[in-house]
Motif scaffolding. Structure first.
Motif, PDB file in Angstrom:
ATOM      1  N   GLU A  18       0.822  -1.209   0.000  1.00 54.00           N
ATOM      2  CA  GLU A  18       0.000   0.000   0.000  1.00 54.00           C
ATOM      3  C   GLU A  18       0.856   1.259   0.000  1.00 54.00           C
ATOM      4  O   GLU A  18       0.534   2.242  -0.696  1.00 54.00           O
ATOM      5  N   LEU A  19       1.929   1.275   0.768  1.00 55.66           N
ATOM      6  CA  LEU A  19       2.818   2.435   0.760  1.00 55.66           C
ATOM      7  C   LEU A  19       3.378   2.689  -0.637  1.00 55.66           C
ATOM      8  O   LEU A  19       3.453   3.840  -1.086  1.00 55.66           O
ATOM      9  N   LEU A  20       3.757   1.624  -1.316  1.00 63.57           N
ATOM     10  CA  LEU A  20       4.256   1.774  -2.684  1.00 63.57           C
ATOM     11  C   LEU A  20       3.153   2.316  -3.591  1.00 63.57           C
ATOM     12  O   LEU A  20       3.397   3.181  -4.438  1.00 63.57           O
ATOM     13  N   ARG A  21       1.950   1.829  -3.405  1.00 66.41           N
ATOM     14  CA  ARG A  21       0.817   2.298  -4.206  1.00 66.41           C
ATOM     15  C   ARG A  21       0.546   3.781  -3.955  1.00 66.41           C
ATOM     16  O   ARG A  21       0.118   4.516  -4.858  1.00 66.41           O
ATOM     17  N   LEU A  22       0.803   4.229  -2.734  1.00 64.03           N
ATOM     18  CA  LEU A  22       0.578   5.622  -2.365  1.00 64.03           C
ATOM     19  C   LEU A  22       1.709   6.543  -2.813  1.00 64.03           C
ATOM     20  O   LEU A  22       1.648   7.752  -2.588  1.00 64.03           O
ATOM     21  N   GLY A  23       2.735   5.956  -3.406  1.00 63.73           N
ATOM     22  CA  GLY A  23       3.823   6.765  -3.951  1.00 63.73           C
ATOM     23  C   GLY A  23       4.971   7.029  -3.010  1.00 63.73           C
ATOM     24  O   GLY A  23       5.823   7.885  -3.296  1.00 63.73           O
ATOM     25  N   ALA A  24       5.032   6.308  -1.891  1.00 62.92           N
ATOM     26  CA  ALA A  24       6.146   6.500  -0.966  1.00 62.92           C
ATOM     27  C   ALA A  24       7.453   6.054  -1.615  1.00 62.92           C
ATOM     28  O   ALA A  24       7.497   5.072  -2.358  1.00 62.92           O
ATOM     29  N   GLU A  25       8.517   6.780  -1.319  1.00 62.94           N
ATOM     30  CA  GLU A  25       9.859   6.386  -1.764  1.00 62.94           C
ATOM     31  C   GLU A  25      10.472   5.531  -0.655  1.00 62.94           C
ATOM     32  O   GLU A  25      10.646   5.998   0.478  1.00 62.94           O
ATOM     33  N   ALA A 169      -5.942  -3.071   7.538  1.00 60.26           N
ATOM     34  CA  ALA A 169      -4.665  -2.365   7.700  1.00 60.26           C
ATOM     35  C   ALA A 169      -4.339  -1.435   6.532  1.00 60.26           C
ATOM     36  O   ALA A 169      -4.035  -0.252   6.753  1.00 60.26           O
ATOM     37  N   PRO A 170      -4.370  -1.899   5.280  1.00 62.71           N
ATOM     38  CA  PRO A 170      -4.058  -0.969   4.190  1.00 62.71           C
ATOM     39  C   PRO A 170      -5.105   0.136   4.026  1.00 62.71           C
ATOM     40  O   PRO A 170      -4.774   1.243   3.584  1.00 62.71           O
ATOM     41  N   GLU A 171      -6.361  -0.147   4.392  1.00 62.34           N
ATOM     42  CA  GLU A 171      -7.383   0.900   4.352  1.00 62.34           C
ATOM     43  C   GLU A 171      -7.034   2.019   5.330  1.00 62.34           C
ATOM     44  O   GLU A 171      -7.160   3.214   5.012  1.00 62.34           O
ATOM     45  N   LEU A 172      -6.604   1.637   6.520  1.00 63.17           N
ATOM     46  CA  LEU A 172      -6.202   2.625   7.516  1.00 63.17           C
ATOM     47  C   LEU A 172      -5.002   3.429   7.035  1.00 63.17           C
ATOM     48  O   LEU A 172      -4.952   4.655   7.185  1.00 63.17           O
ATOM     49  N   LEU A 173      -4.049   2.744   6.439  1.00 68.48           N
ATOM     50  CA  LEU A 173      -2.857   3.416   5.923  1.00 68.48           C
ATOM     51  C   LEU A 173      -3.217   4.373   4.784  1.00 68.48           C
ATOM     52  O   LEU A 173      -2.681   5.487   4.694  1.00 68.48           O
ATOM     53  N   ARG A 174      -4.140   3.948   3.950  1.00 70.39           N
ATOM     54  CA  ARG A 174      -4.579   4.779   2.824  1.00 70.39           C
ATOM     55  C   ARG A 174      -5.203   6.086   3.316  1.00 70.39           C
ATOM     56  O   ARG A 174      -5.028   7.144   2.711  1.00 70.39           O
ATOM     57  N   GLU A 175      -5.902   6.020   4.440  1.00 65.87           N
ATOM     58  CA  GLU A 175      -6.542   7.214   5.005  1.00 65.87           C
ATOM     59  C   GLU A 175      -5.539   8.127   5.704  1.00 65.87           C
ATOM     60  O   GLU A 175      -5.659   9.355   5.648  1.00 65.87           O
ATOM     61  N   THR A 176      -4.556   7.533   6.375  1.00 63.62           N
ATOM     62  CA  THR A 176      -3.708   8.317   7.267  1.00 63.62           C
ATOM     63  C   THR A 176      -2.396   8.781   6.645  1.00 63.62           C
ATOM     64  O   THR A 176      -1.865   9.822   7.050  1.00 63.62           O
ATOM     65  N   TYR A 177      -1.853   8.044   5.679  1.00 62.64           N
ATOM     66  CA  TYR A 177      -0.551   8.426   5.118  1.00 62.64           C
ATOM     67  C   TYR A 177      -0.578   9.838   4.514  1.00 62.64           C
ATOM     68  O   TYR A 177       0.349  10.630   4.776  1.00 62.64           O
ATOM     69  N   PRO A 178      -1.596  10.210   3.737  1.00 60.80           N
ATOM     70  CA  PRO A 178      -1.622  11.592   3.215  1.00 60.80           C
ATOM     71  C   PRO A 178      -1.653  12.634   4.336  1.00 60.80           C
ATOM     72  O   PRO A 178      -1.058  13.714   4.203  1.00 60.80           O
TER      73      PRO A 178
END
Length: 307
Positions: A18-25, A169-178
């Protein structure tokens, strides 16, 4: 943002994905070598990182000076831990410019520590969830960013409940990472008066204590069934694994705890209060099978006791 990721198990896999999908380096991933004594049913974080061209390592001790230097050299904005099994010490936690965060498989501050999925079922909880929180040197004690609640059904085992957390877990990350990247994520202190802590579990902890009530035996069985080592008792001096059970609906169980009171049409064993139906069992050295055929084939008699 640059993120160093410590991850293992299936939640580690889906959160890294999910982090990779969100564009994290992600310049560096730290994981574990699989334990040959453990049933490996989950996907490999190591393989995912390698496939994506990310430097990945599995050191025995990540808190050494060497690994602190390596993480520091990656210049992370964030450090994330997703089901990584070792506690990260202060020198590592101080490296990231914008914080070190962990994803824990319970609704903190309850069920800090190890094996929360197993423990919540053992304690007959009706809900659990995942918590993203800042890390401190004390396990699972840092400020909370966000949580997602997951219901626990009577049909859940540790595996089916874990799969619910894998989805959450990835749903939570998708909401909070931005929000983390924007500097607007909440930071809510935990209430230590509400905290509970549980340690790791060993295979021998699956031994059934028949003197407890039937619901407690049922919960233990579903908490440690496949892919975990299983609940067990001794029968004629041999280990009998109980892979599936349910609470008997036949009323009062007239027998001392551990006594077989019925072998057909159901295999029923008395508990301290009530009884349980043993639906799937496995005698030491034999194949797993339904309870009634096993009892018939082994000439189990009413009045025998499991210990």
């Amino acid at each position: 943002m640059r993120c160093v990721v410590f991850a293992y198990h299936e939640i580690g896999y889906v959160c890294l994905e999910e982090l990779l999908r969100l564009g994290a380096e992600i310049p560096l991933v730290i994981t574990h070598t699989d334990d040959p004594q453990e049933q490996i049913w989950f996907r490999s974080v190591y393989e995912l990182a390698a496939q994506r061209g990310i430097k990945v390592h599995a050191p025995l001790d990540v808190n050494t000076e060497e690994w602190v230097r390596r993480v520091h050299a990656a210049q992370p904005d964030f450090l994330f831990s997703f089901y990584y099994r070792k506690l990260l010490r202060k020198p590592l936690l101080e490296i990231p410019a914008r914080g070190a965060l962990n994803l824990h498989g319970s609704l903190l501050p309850r069920y800090r520590g190890r094996c929360p999925v197993n423990w919540v079922i053992i304690h007959d909880e009706k809900q659990t969830g995942v918590t993203l929180h800042y890390m401190t040197e004390k396990a699972d004690a840092g400020d909370i960013v966000a949580q997602r609640v997951v219901a626990i059904d009577d049909t859940d085992t540790a595996l089916t409940l874990y799969r619910k957390l894998i989805a959450a877990a990835p749903e939570l990350l998708r909401e909070t990472y931005p929000l983390l990247c924007a500097g607007t994520a909440p930071r809510i202190p935990q209430d230590p008066t509400q905290a509970s802590y549980f340690g790791g579990r060993r295979p021998e902890d699956g031994r059934i204590q028949w003197q407890v009530n039937a619901r407690q035996v049922f919960n233990l069985v579903r908490a440690v069934t496949h892919p975990y080592p299983g609940a067990f008792a001794l029968w004629r001096g041999r280990v009998l694994k109980v892979w599936k059970a349910r609470v008997w609906e036949g009323g009062d169980c007239k027998g001392s705890p551990g006594t077989v009171v019925q072998t057909a049409p159901e295999l029923v064993v008395c508990c301290g209060t009530g009884g349980v139906v043993l639906e799937r069992v496995q005698e030491e050295g034999a194949s797993e099978q339904d309870g009634v055929p096993w009892a018939r084939g082994r000439n189990v008699r009413e009045g025998e006791r499991l210990q």
